[in-house]
Design a protein around this motif. Structure first.
Motif, PDB file in Angstrom:
ATOM      1  N   ILE A 149       0.809  -1.221   0.000  1.00 57.64           N
ATOM      2  CA  ILE A 149       0.000   0.000   0.000  1.00 57.64           C
ATOM      3  C   ILE A 149       0.843   1.273   0.000  1.00 57.64           C
ATOM      4  O   ILE A 149       0.333   2.347  -0.297  1.00 57.64           O
ATOM      5  N   GLY A 150       2.126   1.146   0.303  1.00 62.84           N
ATOM      6  CA  GLY A 150       2.987   2.315   0.328  1.00 62.84           C
ATOM      7  C   GLY A 150       3.475   2.744  -1.043  1.00 62.84           C
ATOM      8  O   GLY A 150       4.022   3.827  -1.206  1.00 62.84           O
ATOM      9  N   ARG A 151       3.270   1.918  -2.035  1.00 58.57           N
ATOM     10  CA  ARG A 151       3.681   2.282  -3.398  1.00 58.57           C
ATOM     11  C   ARG A 151       2.633   3.204  -4.014  1.00 58.57           C
ATOM     12  O   ARG A 151       1.437   3.061  -3.768  1.00 58.57           O
ATOM     13  N   SER A 152       3.100   4.105  -4.845  1.00 62.08           N
ATOM     14  CA  SER A 152       2.200   5.068  -5.490  1.00 62.08           C
ATOM     15  C   SER A 152       1.005   4.377  -6.121  1.00 62.08           C
ATOM     16  O   SER A 152       1.163   3.367  -6.811  1.00 62.08           O
ATOM     17  N   TRP A 153      -0.151   4.917  -5.870  1.00 65.97           N
ATOM     18  CA  TRP A 153      -1.427   4.545  -6.463  1.00 65.97           C
ATOM     19  C   TRP A 153      -2.047   3.262  -5.923  1.00 65.97           C
ATOM     20  O   TRP A 153      -3.258   3.072  -6.060  1.00 65.97           O
ATOM     21  N   ASN A 154      -1.291   2.354  -5.346  1.00 64.07           N
ATOM     22  CA  ASN A 154      -1.863   1.060  -4.961  1.00 64.07           C
ATOM     23  C   ASN A 154      -3.038   1.194  -3.999  1.00 64.07           C
ATOM     24  O   ASN A 154      -4.090   0.596  -4.207  1.00 64.07           O
ATOM     25  N   GLY A 155      -2.864   1.960  -2.936  1.00 62.08           N
ATOM     26  CA  GLY A 155      -3.946   2.139  -1.971  1.00 62.08           C
ATOM     27  C   GLY A 155      -5.154   2.806  -2.591  1.00 62.08           C
ATOM     28  O   GLY A 155      -6.303   2.434  -2.303  1.00 62.08           O
ATOM     29  N   LEU A 156      -4.912   3.776  -3.471  1.00 64.62           N
ATOM     30  CA  LEU A 156      -6.025   4.480  -4.114  1.00 64.62           C
ATOM     31  C   LEU A 156      -6.780   3.576  -5.083  1.00 64.62           C
ATOM     32  O   LEU A 156      -8.007   3.639  -5.185  1.00 64.62           O
ATOM     33  N   ILE A 157      -6.060   2.723  -5.790  1.00 65.68           N
ATOM     34  CA  ILE A 157      -6.725   1.780  -6.702  1.00 65.68           C
ATOM     35  C   ILE A 157      -7.563   0.788  -5.907  1.00 65.68           C
ATOM     36  O   ILE A 157      -8.709   0.506  -6.265  1.00 65.68           O
ATOM     37  N   LEU A 158      -7.030   0.279  -4.812  1.00 61.93           N
ATOM     38  CA  LEU A 158      -7.801  -0.630  -3.957  1.00 61.93           C
ATOM     39  C   LEU A 158      -9.047   0.059  -3.423  1.00 61.93           C
ATOM     40  O   LEU A 158     -10.147  -0.506  -3.434  1.00 61.93           O
ATOM     41  N   ASN A 159      -8.882   1.293  -2.955  1.00 64.38           N
ATOM     42  CA  ASN A 159     -10.018   2.065  -2.439  1.00 64.38           C
ATOM     43  C   ASN A 159     -11.050   2.287  -3.543  1.00 64.38           C
ATOM     44  O   ASN A 159     -12.255   2.107  -3.329  1.00 64.38           O
ATOM     45  N   TYR A 160     -10.593   2.656  -4.721  1.00 68.16           N
ATOM     46  CA  TYR A 160     -11.494   2.904  -5.849  1.00 68.16           C
ATOM     47  C   TYR A 160     -12.302   1.644  -6.180  1.00 68.16           C
ATOM     48  O   TYR A 160     -13.533   1.698  -6.283  1.00 68.16           O
ATOM     49  N   LEU A 161     -11.613   0.523  -6.357  1.00 69.36           N
ATOM     50  CA  LEU A 161     -12.316  -0.713  -6.715  1.00 69.36           C
ATOM     51  C   LEU A 161     -13.289  -1.153  -5.623  1.00 69.36           C
ATOM     52  O   LEU A 161     -14.347  -1.696  -5.919  1.00 69.36           O
ATOM     53  N   SER A 162     -12.954  -0.898  -4.364  1.00 61.84           N
ATOM     54  CA  SER A 162     -13.843  -1.300  -3.269  1.00 61.84           C
ATOM     55  C   SER A 162     -15.146  -0.505  -3.278  1.00 61.84           C
ATOM     56  O   SER A 162     -16.149  -0.950  -2.730  1.00 61.84           O
ATOM     57  N   ARG A 163     -15.141   0.659  -3.926  1.00 64.14           N
ATOM     58  CA  ARG A 163     -16.335   1.504  -3.985  1.00 64.14           C
ATOM     59  C   ARG A 163     -17.174   1.256  -5.243  1.00 64.14           C
ATOM     60  O   ARG A 163     -18.271   1.783  -5.357  1.00 64.14           O
ATOM     61  N   CYS A 164     -16.647   0.498  -6.174  1.00 66.68           N
ATOM     62  CA  CYS A 164     -17.361   0.227  -7.426  1.00 66.68           C
ATOM     63  C   CYS A 164     -18.391  -0.878  -7.228  1.00 66.68           C
ATOM     64  O   CYS A 164     -18.234  -1.739  -6.360  1.00 66.68           O
ATOM     65  N   ASP A 165     -19.425  -0.864  -8.090  1.00 65.28           N
ATOM     66  CA  ASP A 165     -20.394  -1.961  -8.090  1.00 65.28           C
ATOM     67  C   ASP A 165     -19.650  -3.266  -8.309  1.00 65.28           C
ATOM     68  O   ASP A 165     -18.794  -3.343  -9.193  1.00 65.28           O
ATOM     69  N   GLU A 166     -19.969  -4.244  -7.535  1.00 64.00           N
ATOM     70  CA  GLU A 166     -19.353  -5.566  -7.608  1.00 64.00           C
ATOM     71  C   GLU A 166     -17.835  -5.520  -7.476  1.00 64.00           C
ATOM     72  O   GLU A 166     -17.134  -6.426  -7.925  1.00 64.00           O
ATOM     73  N   ARG A 167     -17.313  -4.430  -6.892  1.00 57.88           N
ATOM     74  CA  ARG A 167     -15.872  -4.253  -6.656  1.00 57.88           C
ATOM     75  C   ARG A 167     -15.068  -4.494  -7.936  1.00 57.88           C
ATOM     76  O   ARG A 167     -14.019  -5.127  -7.929  1.00 57.88           O
ATOM     77  N   ALA A 168     -15.608  -3.965  -9.053  1.00 59.53           N
ATOM     78  CA  ALA A 168     -14.965  -4.151 -10.352  1.00 59.53           C
ATOM     79  C   ALA A 168     -15.105  -2.884 -11.177  1.00 59.53           C
ATOM     80  O   ALA A 168     -16.056  -2.125 -11.012  1.00 59.53           O
TER      81      ALA A 168
END
Length: 109
Positions: free
Chosen positions: A14-33
């Motif tokens: 999660i400390g690498r650029s963008w990784n945490g934000l991508i995980l957060n983004y996908l977790s908020r999407c319908d069907e996590r996708a």
């Protein structure tokens, strides 16, 4: 006293650029996708190359899964795995802390 090796490994992800934000983004999407184009549109400051590399990296860690949808034209979706969703959920308290304690720049979009 030593640092917890499990936490140390987690911060490598999660400390690498963008990784945490991508995980957060996908977790908020319908069907996590989401489709690549949706992520590129919504994560405005990431380049297509960086997004592609990050999705591959998250996939290698078993956090994101790439799924080719056989429609016309072909479509590619990225899904959080169960492990990825668990990590995204573990980041929620950090997000809440940030909302209370971090000041954003005026021009942040």
């Amino acid at each position: 006293m030593e640092v917890c090796p499990y936490l140390e490994e987690t911060f490598k992800v999660i400390g690498r650029s963008w990784n945490g934000l991508i995980l957060n983004y996908l977790s908020r999407c319908d069907e996590r996708a989401a489709h690549f184009s949706d992520m590129k549109r919504d994560l405005k400051r990431i380049t297509p190359r960086a997004l592609s590399l990050k999705l591959t990296e998250l996939s290698d860690w078993g956090l994101v899964e790439k799924k080719v949808v056989t429609t016309t034209p072909l479509s590619v979706e990225y899904h959080l795995t169960h492990k990825g969703y668990e990590l995204a959920e573990a980041l929620v308290p950090l997000e809440e802390w940030a909302q209370r304690n971090v000041e954003l720049e005026e021009n942040h979009s």
